[in-house]
Design a protein around this motif. Sequence first.
Motif, PDB file in Angstrom:
ATOM      1  N   THR A 113      -3.423  14.313   1.456  1.00  0.00           N
ATOM      2  CA  THR A 113      -3.366  13.804   2.991  1.00  0.00           C
ATOM      3  C   THR A 113      -1.723  13.443   2.895  1.00  0.00           C
ATOM      4  O   THR A 113      -1.288  12.538   2.129  1.00  0.00           O
ATOM      5  CB  THR A 113      -4.252  12.533   3.044  1.00  0.00           C
ATOM      6  OG1 THR A 113      -5.553  13.059   2.825  1.00  0.00           O
ATOM      7  CG2 THR A 113      -4.009  12.092   4.390  1.00  0.00           C
ATOM      8  N   TRP A 128       0.571  11.002   4.901  1.00  0.00           N
ATOM      9  CA  TRP A 128       0.796   9.823   5.987  1.00  0.00           C
ATOM     10  C   TRP A 128       1.990   9.633   6.342  1.00  0.00           C
ATOM     11  O   TRP A 128       3.273   9.817   5.742  1.00  0.00           O
ATOM     12  CB  TRP A 128       0.425   8.617   4.879  1.00  0.00           C
ATOM     13  CG  TRP A 128      -0.845   8.588   4.390  1.00  0.00           C
ATOM     14  CD1 TRP A 128      -1.244   9.197   3.231  1.00  0.00           C
ATOM     15  CD2 TRP A 128      -2.127   8.169   4.726  1.00  0.00           C
ATOM     16  NE1 TRP A 128      -2.679   9.020   2.845  1.00  0.00           N
ATOM     17  CE2 TRP A 128      -3.190   8.293   3.976  1.00  0.00           C
ATOM     18  CE3 TRP A 128      -2.737   7.381   6.086  1.00  0.00           C
ATOM     19  CZ2 TRP A 128      -4.460   7.822   4.230  1.00  0.00           C
ATOM     20  CZ3 TRP A 128      -3.826   7.023   6.169  1.00  0.00           C
ATOM     21  CH2 TRP A 128      -4.735   7.224   5.127  1.00  0.00           C
ATOM     22  N   LEU A 159       0.895   3.645  11.885  1.00  0.00           N
ATOM     23  CA  LEU A 159       0.558   4.512  10.892  1.00  0.00           C
ATOM     24  C   LEU A 159      -0.389   5.690  11.314  1.00  0.00           C
ATOM     25  O   LEU A 159      -1.065   5.632  12.191  1.00  0.00           O
ATOM     26  CB  LEU A 159      -0.077   3.896   9.831  1.00  0.00           C
ATOM     27  CG  LEU A 159      -0.614   4.838   8.578  1.00  0.00           C
ATOM     28  CD1 LEU A 159       0.539   4.979   7.668  1.00  0.00           C
ATOM     29  CD2 LEU A 159      -1.596   3.739   7.585  1.00  0.00           C
ATOM     30  N   ARG A 205      -2.032   9.783   9.959  1.00  0.00           N
ATOM     31  CA  ARG A 205      -2.494  10.570   8.949  1.00  0.00           C
ATOM     32  C   ARG A 205      -2.481  11.984   9.505  1.00  0.00           C
ATOM     33  O   ARG A 205      -2.678  12.394  10.500  1.00  0.00           O
ATOM     34  CB  ARG A 205      -4.018  10.290   8.547  1.00  0.00           C
ATOM     35  CG  ARG A 205      -4.620  11.138   7.489  1.00  0.00           C
ATOM     36  CD  ARG A 205      -5.848  10.583   7.133  1.00  0.00           C
ATOM     37  NE  ARG A 205      -6.496   9.720   8.236  1.00  0.00           N
ATOM     38  CZ  ARG A 205      -7.171   8.688   7.737  1.00  0.00           C
ATOM     39  NH1 ARG A 205      -7.372   8.355   6.394  1.00  0.00           N
ATOM     40  NH2 ARG A 205      -7.663   7.886   8.789  1.00  0.00           N
ATOM     41  N   TYR A 249      -5.406   0.319   1.207  1.00  0.00           N
ATOM     42  CA  TYR A 249      -6.595   1.254   1.730  1.00  0.00           C
ATOM     43  C   TYR A 249      -7.453   1.773   0.682  1.00  0.00           C
ATOM     44  O   TYR A 249      -6.737   2.460  -0.345  1.00  0.00           O
ATOM     45  CB  TYR A 249      -5.652   2.541   2.572  1.00  0.00           C
ATOM     46  CG  TYR A 249      -6.808   3.507   2.947  1.00  0.00           C
ATOM     47  CD1 TYR A 249      -7.406   3.253   4.044  1.00  0.00           C
ATOM     48  CD2 TYR A 249      -6.779   4.883   2.537  1.00  0.00           C
ATOM     49  CE1 TYR A 249      -8.432   4.415   4.523  1.00  0.00           C
ATOM     50  CE2 TYR A 249      -7.897   5.712   2.902  1.00  0.00           C
ATOM     51  CZ  TYR A 249      -8.567   5.497   4.050  1.00  0.00           C
ATOM     52  OH  TYR A 249      -9.538   6.541   4.573  1.00  0.00           O
TER      53      TYR A 249
END
Length: 108
Positions: A25, A27, A34, A36, A78
């Motif tokens: 992923t 980011w 933020l 993704r 996270y």
Amino acid sequence: LRSYGQAEGLPGLDVRALYQDRAGTVWAGTMTGLARFDGRRFVPVTADGRPIEGVVTMLEDRAGTLWLGTAGNGLVRYRDGRFLTAQDAADLRAIDRDNALALLPRLR
């Protein structure tokens, strides 16, 4: 070469941190939020409906927890699909916007 901006989902044009975690992923952290990357566009990410602002650095630890150093929300982690901010837990402390995150070597 392809350009990405707010039309492609970035919450702001001032990308301060870009990170690809071990799952692949990507980011992007900006001063206003933020996001993704889903393979086509950036999708804004929130913590309990609130933007995670001021992201200046990101790092994944050995256990797979993603840590975000922010100027707005302090230190954010996270894990297990959930963001935990410094306001949510006494064990997380705010960092200065000029600080960086780094993994320390394992001690025996």
